[in-house]
Design a protein around this motif. Structure first.
Motif, mmCIF file in Angstrom:
data_model
loop_
_atom_site.group_PDB
_atom_site.id
_atom_site.type_symbol
_atom_site.label_atom_id
_atom_site.label_comp_id
_atom_site.label_asym_id
_atom_site.label_seq_id
_atom_site.Cartn_x
_atom_site.Cartn_y
_atom_site.Cartn_z
ATOM 1 N N THR A 38 14.851 -16.160 3.609
ATOM 2 C CA THR A 38 15.033 -16.457 5.030
ATOM 3 C C THR A 38 15.213 -17.960 5.214
ATOM 4 O OG1 THR A 38 13.305 -14.812 5.225
ATOM 5 C CG2 THR A 38 14.097 -15.783 7.278
ATOM 6 N N HIS A 39 16.300 -18.339 5.859
ATOM 7 C CA HIS A 39 16.627 -19.763 6.086
ATOM 8 C C HIS A 39 16.518 -20.560 4.791
ATOM 9 C CE1 HIS A 39 16.207 -18.488 10.155
ATOM 10 N NE2 HIS A 39 14.909 -18.339 10.063
ATOM 11 N N GLY A 40 16.856 -19.934 3.690
ATOM 12 C CA GLY A 40 16.800 -20.657 2.419
ATOM 13 C C GLY A 40 15.381 -20.976 1.995
ATOM 14 N N ASN A 41 14.424 -20.239 2.546
ATOM 15 C CA ASN A 41 13.026 -20.552 2.244
ATOM 16 C C ASN A 41 12.530 -19.730 1.053
ATOM 17 O OD1 ASN A 41 10.358 -21.084 2.228
ATOM 18 N ND2 ASN A 41 10.036 -20.750 4.426
ATOM 19 N N LEU A 42 12.336 -20.430 -0.044
ATOM 20 C CA LEU A 42 11.935 -19.754 -1.275
ATOM 21 C C LEU A 42 10.517 -19.181 -1.159
ATOM 22 C CD1 LEU A 42 14.055 -19.862 -3.511
ATOM 23 C CD2 LEU A 42 12.498 -21.300 -4.799
ATOM 24 N N ALA A 43 9.700 -19.829 -0.340
ATOM 25 C CA ALA A 43 8.306 -19.397 -0.207
ATOM 26 C C ALA A 43 8.246 -17.970 0.331
ATOM 27 C CB ALA A 43 7.559 -20.339 0.725
ATOM 28 N N ASP A 44 9.184 -17.645 1.219
ATOM 29 C CA ASP A 44 9.238 -16.310 1.801
ATOM 30 C C ASP A 44 9.468 -15.251 0.718
ATOM 31 O OD1 ASP A 44 8.822 -16.072 4.498
ATOM 32 O OD2 ASP A 44 10.774 -15.055 4.778
ATOM 33 N N ALA A 45 10.432 -15.538 -0.148
ATOM 34 C CA ALA A 45 10.745 -14.608 -1.239
ATOM 35 C C ALA A 45 9.562 -14.530 -2.202
ATOM 36 C CB ALA A 45 11.993 -15.076 -1.969
ATOM 37 N N TRP A 46 8.944 -15.673 -2.435
ATOM 38 C CA TRP A 46 7.854 -15.725 -3.411
ATOM 39 C C TRP A 46 6.650 -14.893 -2.990
ATOM 40 C CZ3 TRP A 46 9.932 -16.981 -7.618
ATOM 41 C CH2 TRP A 46 9.163 -17.235 -8.743
ATOM 42 N N LYS A 47 6.500 -14.695 -1.668
ATOM 43 C CA LYS A 47 5.370 -13.884 -1.161
ATOM 44 C C LYS A 47 5.403 -12.487 -1.753
ATOM 45 C CE LYS A 47 5.203 -15.758 3.429
ATOM 46 N NZ LYS A 47 5.874 -15.419 4.671
ATOM 47 N N LYS A 48 6.621 -12.004 -2.072
ATOM 48 C CA LYS A 48 6.743 -10.621 -2.547
ATOM 49 C C LYS A 48 6.927 -10.542 -4.058
ATOM 50 C CE LYS A 48 8.455 -8.499 1.621
ATOM 51 N NZ LYS A 48 9.620 -7.838 2.186
ATOM 52 N N ILE A 49 6.681 -11.662 -4.724
ATOM 53 C CA ILE A 49 6.993 -11.718 -6.149
ATOM 54 C C ILE A 49 6.165 -10.715 -6.961
ATOM 55 C CG2 ILE A 49 5.386 -13.563 -6.821
ATOM 56 C CD1 ILE A 49 9.065 -13.314 -7.879
ATOM 57 N N ASP A 50 4.970 -10.384 -6.451
ATOM 58 C CA ASP A 50 4.095 -9.437 -7.177
ATOM 59 C C ASP A 50 4.828 -8.125 -7.476
ATOM 60 O OD1 ASP A 50 2.160 -11.251 -7.058
ATOM 61 O OD2 ASP A 50 0.838 -10.150 -5.685
ATOM 62 N N ASP A 51 5.751 -7.766 -6.585
ATOM 63 C CA ASP A 51 6.463 -6.493 -6.739
ATOM 64 C C ASP A 51 7.289 -6.445 -8.023
ATOM 65 O OD1 ASP A 51 7.107 -3.918 -5.596
ATOM 66 O OD2 ASP A 51 9.147 -4.697 -5.409
ATOM 67 N N VAL A 52 7.711 -7.611 -8.496
ATOM 68 C CA VAL A 52 8.588 -7.611 -9.676
ATOM 69 C C VAL A 52 7.983 -8.359 -10.869
ATOM 70 C CG1 VAL A 52 10.748 -7.248 -8.420
ATOM 71 C CG2 VAL A 52 9.937 -9.582 -8.768
ATOM 72 N N LEU A 53 6.701 -8.699 -10.788
ATOM 73 C CA LEU A 53 6.127 -9.374 -11.959
ATOM 74 C C LEU A 53 6.178 -8.423 -13.161
ATOM 75 C CD1 LEU A 53 3.085 -11.381 -10.532
ATOM 76 C CD2 LEU A 53 5.311 -12.244 -11.323
ATOM 77 N N PRO A 54 6.771 -8.865 -14.265
ATOM 78 C CA PRO A 54 6.984 -7.961 -15.404
ATOM 79 C C PRO A 54 5.696 -7.314 -15.909
ATOM 80 C CG PRO A 54 8.203 -9.986 -15.719
ATOM 81 C CD PRO A 54 7.371 -10.188 -14.489
ATOM 82 N N GLU A 55 4.624 -8.079 -15.935
ATOM 83 C CA GLU A 55 3.346 -7.546 -16.432
ATOM 84 C C GLU A 55 2.933 -6.305 -15.620
ATOM 85 O OE1 GLU A 55 0.040 -7.833 -18.956
ATOM 86 O OE2 GLU A 55 2.045 -8.712 -19.024
ATOM 87 N N ALA A 56 3.013 -6.431 -14.285
ATOM 88 C CA ALA A 56 2.609 -5.336 -13.399
ATOM 89 C C ALA A 56 3.588 -4.162 -13.481
ATOM 90 C CB ALA A 56 2.534 -5.846 -11.968
ATOM 91 N N ASN A 57 4.824 -4.444 -13.868
ATOM 92 C CA ASN A 57 5.865 -3.403 -13.920
ATOM 93 C C ASN A 57 5.957 -2.722 -15.280
ATOM 94 O OD1 ASN A 57 7.969 -3.126 -11.468
ATOM 95 N ND2 ASN A 57 7.031 -5.151 -11.430
ATOM 96 N N ARG A 58 4.993 -3.018 -16.146
ATOM 97 C CA ARG A 58 5.113 -2.516 -17.518
ATOM 98 C C ARG A 58 5.138 -0.981 -17.589
ATOM 99 N NH1 ARG A 58 1.581 -5.709 -21.330
ATOM 100 N NH2 ARG A 58 3.251 -7.233 -21.082
ATOM 101 N N ASP A 59 4.185 -0.303 -16.921
ATOM 102 C CA ASP A 59 4.172 1.169 -16.981
ATOM 103 C C ASP A 59 4.880 1.751 -15.777
ATOM 104 O OD1 ASP A 59 2.661 1.227 -19.322
ATOM 105 O OD2 ASP A 59 0.863 0.754 -18.137
ATOM 106 N N SER A 60 6.054 1.246 -15.506
ATOM 107 C CA SER A 60 6.761 1.664 -14.298
ATOM 108 C C SER A 60 8.242 1.827 -14.620
ATOM 109 C CB SER A 60 6.543 0.584 -13.227
ATOM 110 O OG SER A 60 7.188 0.943 -12.048
ATOM 111 N N LEU A 61 9.018 2.169 -13.591
ATOM 112 C CA LEU A 61 10.461 2.268 -13.787
ATOM 113 C C LEU A 61 11.027 0.887 -14.118
ATOM 114 C CD1 LEU A 61 11.476 4.289 -10.605
ATOM 115 C CD2 LEU A 61 11.646 5.048 -12.980
ATOM 116 N N PRO A 62 12.039 0.829 -14.973
ATOM 117 C CA PRO A 62 12.717 -0.461 -15.149
ATOM 118 C C PRO A 62 13.219 -0.910 -13.772
ATOM 119 C CG PRO A 62 13.570 1.180 -16.694
ATOM 120 C CD PRO A 62 12.663 1.907 -15.759
#
Ligand SMILES: Cc1cc2nc3c(=O)[nH]c(=O)nc-3n(C[C@H](O)[C@H](O)[C@H](O)COP(=O)(O)O)c2cc1C
Length: 310
Positions: A38-62
């Motif tokens: 949003t408005h080029g604000n990286l912090a906004d995107a970073w708030k949702k980073i947990d959703d794609v952290l590889p460690e958390a996604n290990r036993d999940s769909l690629p």
């Protein structure tokens, strides 16, 4: 290949994980709900980073992380950070139909502006460490808006182009425009992934027959209405109410572990139940008892009661 579509609020990590654990191999890959610049604000995107952290996604769909935004510097920055934590592909959302998004030439709002698409791709692609794929609609106002975009997309190295053959203005109403999709298909030199309105194996078969050159299909709402759909498509899987109920139970338990208030957990549980219950061969009364449960424990008890009554 069957790919789970990104659906904000529905196909986040919790859903993808439970799905993968209940139905391993049913879906081959997924795209994450968008990380928004949003408005080029990286912090906004970073708030949702947990959703794609590889460690958390290990036993999940690629999963392939998706970015919504049109700010080239920040796009490159976010995409390269995602690359540094392990992602070799990033998906660019140029299909989102929400008005507050399209008004700023983001999502499908950029589709009537081929020059903007070109200048963004021109800037980002030489600087991008991961490969890029695109998810788009036919246009914002008119399905013909895609035609001037095709030579531009063809000029760049893209991994794939996923097309949902509606316009942004249509949102989710009306029919998918398969005639325009058919005209578009031979013009695109990239791999094309079809997305839209696959709710039954017959829908899928019809698309395979009409577009034999398309190998990959992305499914969103169809999987929420009927979680067994990918297995029905791939293996002609019969009705399996116990398996579907066990999936809903696992989903309910996972929702219950989310660090949010009980009221929000109940709202989320009911949202999924409202989508799934339609396809279940259960009575209206059984369906309503689950909907009217007051607590997560009550929801589970009522789901167990249906399971035991089968
Ligand atoms: C609630 C909801 C949220 C969505 N969120 C996203 C998103 O974050 N990124 C995206 O590219 N598409 C998003 N979409 C669009 C879907 O990925 C998909 O293109 C659309 O639902 C059509 O496919 P389907 O008919 O198989 O559901 C969303 C759709 C819905 C209904």
């Amino acid at each position: 290949m069957l790919i789970l579509a990104p659906m904000q609020g529905l196909t986040e990590l919790m859903f993808r994980k439970v799905y993968h654990q209940c139905f391993p191999g049913a879906i081959d890959s997924s795209v994450s709900p968008f990380l928004s610049l949003t408005h080029g604000n990286l912090a906004d995107a970073w708030k949702k980073i947990d959703d794609v952290l590889p460690e958390a996604n290990r036993d999940s769909l690629p999963v392939v992380p998706q970015i919504l935004g049109k700010e080239p510097l920040e796009f490159v920055d976010l995409a390269n950070r995602l690359h540094s934590i392990g992602y070799s592909e990033i998906n660019w959302n140029i299909g989102c139909p929400m008005r507050r998004v399209t008004a700023k030439h983001r999502g499908s709002g950029i589709l009537p502006h081929p020059d903007e698409v070109r200048s963004i791709l021109d800037y980002i692609l030489p600087r991008l460490q991961p490969a890029l794929s695109v998810k788009m609609r036919l246009g914002l106002q008119s399905p013909d808006e895609i035609f001037p975009l095709i030579p531009i997309l063809n000029d760049y190295p893209l991994l794939s182009v996923t097309i949902h053959p509606r316009t942004g203005r249509q949102q989710y109403s009306g029919q998918v425009d398969l005639d325009t999709f058919q005209r578009v298909l031979p013009l695109i030199r990239h791999k094309v992934i079809y997305n839209g309105d696959i709710c039954t194996p017959a829908d899928y078969r019809h698309l395979r027959e009409r577009f034999p050159q398309v190998q990959d299909f992305m499914i969103g709402r169809g999987i929420l209405f009927d979680p067994l759909l990918p297995l029905r498509i791939k293996h002609n899987h019969p009705d399996d109410l116990p398996a579907t109920l066990r999936f809903i139970l696992a989903l309910t338990e996972a929702i219950d572990r989310l660090p949010i208030r009980e009221e929000s957990r109940m709202r989320k549980t009911k949202e999924y139940w409202c989508l799934i219950r339609r396809s279940l061969p259960i009575t209206e009364q059984q369906s309503t008892t689950v909907l009217h449960a007051q607590t997560p424990a009550e929801t589970r008890a009522r789901l167990h009661a249906i399971l035991e009554a089968i």
